[in-house]
Design an enzyme around this catalytic site. Structure first.
Site, PDB file in Angstrom:
ATOM      1  N   VAL A 176      -6.198 127.345  -3.008  1.00 46.05           N
ATOM      2  CA  VAL A 176      -5.479 126.189  -3.542  1.00 46.05           C
ATOM      3  C   VAL A 176      -4.036 126.170  -3.026  1.00 46.05           C
ATOM      4  CG1 VAL A 176      -6.886 126.159  -5.628  1.00 46.05           C
ATOM      5  CG2 VAL A 176      -4.772 127.496  -5.635  1.00 46.05           C
ATOM      6  N   CYS A 178      -0.856 124.416   0.448  1.00 44.29           N
ATOM      7  CA  CYS A 178      -0.880 125.697   1.167  1.00 44.29           C
ATOM      8  C   CYS A 178      -2.113 125.877   2.050  1.00 44.29           C
ATOM      9  CB  CYS A 178      -0.752 126.837   0.171  1.00 44.29           C
ATOM     10  SG  CYS A 178       0.879 126.874  -0.593  1.00 44.29           S
ATOM     11  N   LYS A 224       3.627 135.588   0.774  1.00 47.32           N
ATOM     12  CA  LYS A 224       4.295 134.608   1.635  1.00 47.32           C
ATOM     13  C   LYS A 224       5.317 133.796   0.840  1.00 47.32           C
ATOM     14  CE  LYS A 224       0.507 131.218   1.150  1.00 47.32           C
ATOM     15  NZ  LYS A 224       1.232 130.121   0.519  1.00 47.32           N
ATOM     16  N   ASP A 254      -3.869 131.785  -2.146  1.00 44.88           N
ATOM     17  CA  ASP A 254      -3.061 131.587  -3.370  1.00 44.88           C
ATOM     18  C   ASP A 254      -3.869 131.363  -4.648  1.00 44.88           C
ATOM     19  OD1 ASP A 254      -1.169 131.722  -1.400  1.00 44.88           O
ATOM     20  OD2 ASP A 254      -0.256 129.766  -1.787  1.00 44.88           O
TER      21      ASP A 254
HETATM   22  N1  TIU Z   1      -0.368 127.350  -2.954  1.00 46.83           N
HETATM   23  C1  TIU Z   1       0.113 126.115  -2.987  1.00 46.83           C
HETATM   24  O1  TIU Z   1      -0.547 125.159  -2.643  1.00 46.83           O
HETATM   25  N2  TIU Z   1       1.421 125.957  -3.448  1.00 46.83           N
HETATM   26  C2  TIU Z   1       1.879 124.827  -4.051  1.00 46.83           C
HETATM   27  O2  TIU Z   1       3.055 124.742  -4.384  1.00 46.83           O
HETATM   28  N3  TIU Z   1       0.988 123.838  -4.268  1.00 46.83           N
HETATM   29  C3  TIU Z   1       1.180 122.679  -4.947  1.00 46.83           C
HETATM   30  O3  TIU Z   1       0.300 121.832  -4.913  1.00 46.83           O
HETATM   31  N4  TIU Z   1       2.296 122.495  -5.634  1.00 46.83           N
END
Ligand code: TIU
Length: 228
Positions: A167, A172, A139, A34
């Site tokens: 991240v 995630c 996803k 992500d």
């Molecule tokens: N990719 C991911 O971690 N999605 C999130 O929504 N992360 C947050 O920390 N909000």
């Protein structure tokens, strides 16, 4: 479904915690989670939830270094993006309606509709887009195995080991690592190549992954990974 036996290759070892991580590059994939504008740049999903996205900027450089290493080593490279269809048919109302964000998933923002596939915000940050031949997984959830073809991608290529960056660490990345661990993959998270809006959550996640003899997996410094 369990991973199949690995293809033969030259084994490598990374100095890691809680102990060394041995892997065969032919049976190992990099999973970059992500690295999207919606999480890393102002005006996207992350900021709409009230987060300071500045915490994630420092992940981009190390993530690019990790990606370059994986390409050089010939690892399978998998990039994920969390986002939803324009009609929101894959977005549970519980996810869209939770809390009091400044803008909700699907609402217009400076980078297009928030967390919608095809909009600028849902795209990769510069320097972290897939190359032709690399795998892109779109996803709808936090975990990359839920409602995706990731299991098929990995089993068809006889992947047994996964190296992670991306991240956010405790959302995630950790969710996907736990899903992968339960499916029988050996998982290594690269410390500088992951980050959180909450630095203390990142540090705690790294600690809980490698606690209890690697209950979820391993963590390693980027320098030790690229040396392998
Ligand atoms: N990719 C991911 O971690 N999605 C999130 O929504 N992360 C947050 O920390 N909000």
């Amino acid at each position: 479904m369990s991973p199949r036996m690995p293809a033969a290759g030259v084994p490598r070892t990374v100095k890691a915690r809680p102990f060394d991580f041995a892997f065969d590059p032919n049976a190992t994939a990099l999973v970059m989670i992500d690295m999207q504008r919606d999480f890393i740049e102002p005006g996207g999903f992350g900021e709409s939830l009230g987060n300071d996205v500045g915490h994630l900027a420092k992940v981009v450089g190390p993530a690019m270094d990790l990606l370059a290493w994986a390409r050089m080593r010939g690892l399978l490279v998998v990039h994920t993006r969390e986002c939803h269809r324009p009609d929101l048919s894959d977005c549970p109302p519980a996810k869209r309606l939770r809390g009091a964000p400044s803008t909700r998933i699907g609402d217009p923002g400076p980078m297009g509709r928030i967390l919608i596939d095809g909009e600028p915000g849902a795209d990769f940050v510069p320097g972290l887009a897939p190359l032709p031949g690399e795998v892109e997984i779109v996803k709808p959830g936090k975990g990359a195995f839920y409602n995706t073809t990731l299991t098929h991608v990995l089993t068809s290529r006889r992947i047994t080991h996964l190296v992670f960056g991306g991240v956010t660490t405790e959302v995630c990345v950790q969710t996907t690592m736990r899903e992968a661990n339960d499916r029988g993959y050996d998982c290594l998270l690269v410390e500088e190549a992951t980050g959180s809006y909450f630095p203390e959550f990142r540090d705690a996640t790294l600690a809980m992954i490698r606690a209890q003899g690697g209950i979820v997996g391993w963590t390693a410094a980027l320098a030790d990974v690229v040396r392998a």
